[in-house]
Design an enzyme around this catalytic site. Structure first.
Site, PDB file in Angstrom:
ATOM      1  N   HIS A   1      58.049 -43.720  47.805  1.00 35.14           N
ATOM      2  CA  HIS A   1      57.512 -43.392  49.116  1.00 35.14           C
ATOM      3  C   HIS A   1      57.574 -44.613  50.006  1.00 35.14           C
ATOM      4  O   HIS A   1      57.606 -45.736  49.515  1.00 35.14           O
ATOM      5  CB  HIS A   1      56.105 -42.789  49.080  1.00 35.14           C
ATOM      6  CG  HIS A   1      55.093 -43.573  48.335  1.00 35.14           C
ATOM      7  ND1 HIS A   1      54.270 -44.473  48.950  1.00 35.14           N
ATOM      8  CD2 HIS A   1      54.781 -43.590  47.031  1.00 35.14           C
ATOM      9  CE1 HIS A   1      53.483 -44.997  48.045  1.00 35.14           C
ATOM     10  NE2 HIS A   1      53.765 -44.497  46.872  1.00 35.14           N
TER      11      HIS A   1
ATOM     12  N   ARG B   1      36.717 -54.278  59.655  1.00 33.64           N
ATOM     13  CA  ARG B   1      38.030 -54.607  59.096  1.00 33.64           C
ATOM     14  C   ARG B   1      38.743 -55.461  60.134  1.00 33.64           C
ATOM     15  O   ARG B   1      39.249 -54.957  61.124  1.00 33.64           O
ATOM     16  CB  ARG B   1      38.753 -53.281  58.865  1.00 33.64           C
ATOM     17  CG  ARG B   1      40.005 -53.317  58.107  1.00 33.64           C
ATOM     18  CD  ARG B   1      40.329 -51.888  57.640  1.00 33.64           C
ATOM     19  NE  ARG B   1      40.057 -50.896  58.679  1.00 33.64           N
ATOM     20  CZ  ARG B   1      41.003 -50.311  59.403  1.00 33.64           C
ATOM     21  NH1 ARG B   1      42.254 -50.611  59.223  1.00 33.64           N
ATOM     22  NH2 ARG B   1      40.695 -49.413  60.314  1.00 33.64           N
TER      23      ARG B   1
ATOM     24  N   THR C   1      43.635 -49.698  67.263  1.00 29.99           N
ATOM     25  CA  THR C   1      44.042 -48.657  66.311  1.00 29.99           C
ATOM     26  C   THR C   1      45.535 -48.394  66.493  1.00 29.99           C
ATOM     27  O   THR C   1      46.108 -48.719  67.528  1.00 29.99           O
ATOM     28  CB  THR C   1      43.198 -47.375  66.487  1.00 29.99           C
ATOM     29  OG1 THR C   1      43.585 -46.417  65.503  1.00 29.99           O
ATOM     30  CG2 THR C   1      43.375 -46.765  67.857  1.00 29.99           C
ATOM     31  N   SER C   2      46.145 -47.828  65.476  1.00 31.02           N
ATOM     32  CA  SER C   2      47.602 -47.676  65.525  1.00 31.02           C
ATOM     33  C   SER C   2      48.021 -46.696  66.618  1.00 31.02           C
ATOM     34  O   SER C   2      47.307 -45.743  66.943  1.00 31.02           O
ATOM     35  CB  SER C   2      48.114 -47.211  64.171  1.00 31.02           C
ATOM     36  OG  SER C   2      47.414 -46.053  63.759  1.00 31.02           O
TER      37      SER C   2
END
Ligand SMILES: [Fe+2]
Length: 605
Positions: A11, A519, A550-551
């Site tokens: 993956h 984080r 954030t992504s």
């Protein structure tokens, strides 16, 4: 000497190019193909790497594949034989896939690399690829290298010593005893998707109490004093069945596995807290035993388990090692880079220059777009934008953040690895108590029991967090400093799940978890000057050097790869402003007819 590394067929396939020891380019195939965790041969990523290095396949000195296909096949057969007839079902199911892809991987690769001289094709072992990705880019001349993941060939956990250009394996733990599979077993049991839901399980843990730690240690994991471990196969089904855990597992915890979408209860949160606790104990015990044994006090980590940033934070704070460096692409994508580096230093025995800082270039190793090309591409999709100079861009963006707007931020080279680090990010105001739910519901189309991650200026990190070291890759969790915390009332204390998360816990509520943890990404002027300038401008206006990062994607979508992807995501979500290079876009200026029903196009993760 130019070496291309490739990981594929499991993956997250990826490619990386190393030239005379320098990392020139690295990218995951999913960003180009737009299929999340795309495992097919990474044609697009390979093309990009070759383009970036100004070379062609025929001119390469070596292609290194991150895995040895035949070792894997052997594992499958041996497991089947050892557990027969229980394993027949999975063997039959897995067989056609392995025959098609795994067993003939070498042929497959040969076909994909048409025209490439076969004698220049090299296969490195899976855990050596991970170890190389952790050690060679690290800032250490000597380090312990620990890799932990689901499974490579036979090895699931490995310890090595890196010195100069040498990497020597000293210990291995073999399948089926695997930390990655243990954690994935609980991911499955709590109803999340294996290989991607591990992050959710980690995010759920702070809501629970580790009530089942002892039960796990008594029945599932035999943890030895040196941190090595064995998993009792009575409770797992990953060797033989098509599920991760079995009926005995359900019986042990007194409940069947949660089905995806079913209600999350306190029980699931306690289970999450317990397995997180067990994982941390194992990682701490492994690292401290290795440090004791070797006397080496720098530690490098890679493998999927190294993405558990809560465990990483515990290792860092425990003082067990002096230096900790984690490969940002810790999962299998990073194996492509590791394979190339293992070939360069190990196989070709090239000298490693004396190092004092890491050579990942902030992990900004992916494609970038020149200003002219951005304008051309945005015009082609009908976007309305202003082109502004650097100062004006930073000012407009900081202003948007201050006005509590969600900002799409597409700048410079794309990140390599699963995290967005301020190149393909959606940003927001960390001080806003509403930002967490606004971004989740209007932008990412999900509910999350994990808050967003903060980006903080490196020079200010200790002002806000109990951390005073670099964490450029968002791989370390630490607490918000005491003086910035807000206590909960008894009434708030009794709230459940996401309702609890919506109670502001600090001055920067959008990025503070229920247990005050965060984080953290430290932002460095040297590796991302424009992002650093943006946060500095935000700080100048507001006094706060922390923003939400954030992504740049919606739930189920790979992170955006091109200006067109960014524009589509902007038009299909509640993102209000967008900066692509020096182009600044506001939602209200756009053509209404270009708005999209966007999120339904992606499979939920
Ligand atoms: Fe792996």
């Amino acid at each position: 000497m130019r070496i291309l590394g490739i990981s594929a067929f499991y993956h997250d396939s990826a490619a990386a190019l190393v030239e005379d020891g320098e990392i020139i380019a690295a990218a995951q195939e999913e960003r180009f193909s737009r299929k999340k965790h795309d495992a097919r041969f990474p044609h697009n990523a390979v093309d990009y790497c070759l383009r970036q290095a100004g070379t062609s396949l025929g001119q390469l000195d070596q292609v290194a594949f991150y895995d040895k296909p035949f070792l894997k096949f052997e594992r499958l057969v041996e497991t089947y034989l050892a557990l027969a007839p229980r394993g027949f079902q999975s063997f039959r199911m897995a067989m056609p896939l392995w025959v098609r892809e795994k067993l003939f991987q070498k042929d497959l690769l040969r076909k994909e690399l048409k025209g490439f001289e076969e004698r220049k094709l090299l296969f490195t072992e899976h855990h050596l690829s991970h170890a190389a990705s952790a050690f060679y880019p690290s800032p250490y001349n000597e380090a312990l290298v620990l890799t932990m993941d689901g499974v490579g060939e036979w090895t699931t956990t490995s310890a090595a010593i890196g010195r100069g250009n040498k990497l020597e394996m000293i210990k291995e733990i073999h399948f089926p005893h695997s930390l990655g599979l243990l954690y994935s077993g609980f991911t499955y049991y709590t109803g999340f998707k294996v290989n991607s839901g591990e992050y959710k399980l980690m995010g759920l843990a702070p809501y629970g109490t580790p009530k089942y730690t002892q039960k796990i240690l008594d029945h599932l994991v035999d943890l030895k004093p040196d941190g090595s471990f064995r998993l009792s196969q009575d409770y797992f089904d990953y060797c033989t069945g098509l599920t991760m855990t079995n009926a005995e597992f359900d019986q042990l915890f007194g409940s069947p596995a949660r089905k995806p979408g079913e209600l999350l209860t306190q029980f699931h949160m306690d289970i999450a807290a317990s397995i997180q606790d067990v994982l941390e104990r194992i990682v701490l015990r492994l690292t401290s035993a290795l440090v004791k044994e070797t006397g080496i006090r720098n530690l490098c980590l890679a493998g999927g388990v190294a993405l558990n940033c809560v465990a990483n934070g515990k290792v860092q704070r425990s003082g067990v090692c002096d230096g900790l460096w984690i490969q940002p692409a810790a999962g299998d994508a990073g194996g492509a880079l590791g394979a190339a580096l293992a070939a360069y230093y190990g196989f070709h025995d090239q000298p490693r220059k004396s190092v004092c800082k890491d050579s990942m270039k902030g992990s900004y190793l992916g494609p970038e777009f020149a200003q002219e090309e951005i304008e051309h591409r945005l015009n082609a999709v009908g976007a309305k934008f202003r082109t502004v100079d650097d100062n004006c861009l930073v000012r407009l963006c900081a202003e948007a953040l201050e006005q509590q707007k969600a900002l799409g931020w597409f700048q410079g080279r794309m990140e390599f690895g699963p995290r967005a680090l301020g190149a393909r990010s959606i940003l927001g105001d960390a001080r806003s108590p509403q930002m967490q739910s606004v971004l989740n519901l209007k932008v990412k189309f999900r509910e999350s029991f994990r808050p967003f991650a903060p980006s903080v200026l490196r020079e200010d990190v200790a002002e806000y967090f109990e951390l005073d070291s670099d964490s450029p890759y968002m791989l370390i969790v630490a607490d918000v400093v005491e003086r910035r915390r807000k206590a909960m009332t008894a009434e708030e204390q009794s709230l459940f799940g996401i309702d609890k998360l919506n109670v502001p816990r600090s001055d920067i509520p959008a990025v503070t978890h229920v247990d005050y943890s965060a984080r953290i990404q430290t932002v460095h002027k040297e590796t991302n000057p424009r992002y650093h300038a943006l946060i500095s401008e935000f700080k100048r206006r507001t006094g706060c050097p922390v923003i939400v990062n954030t992504s740049f994607n919606v739930r189920g979508e790979p992170i955006v790869g091109t200006p067109e992807d960014a524009f589509r995501c902007f038009m299909g979500t509640g993102i209000e402003t967008l900066a692509v290079g020096n182009c600044f876009l506001r939602k209200e200026d756009q053509d209404e007819s270009l708005k999209l029903d966007y999120s339904s196009g992606f499979e939920l993760d």
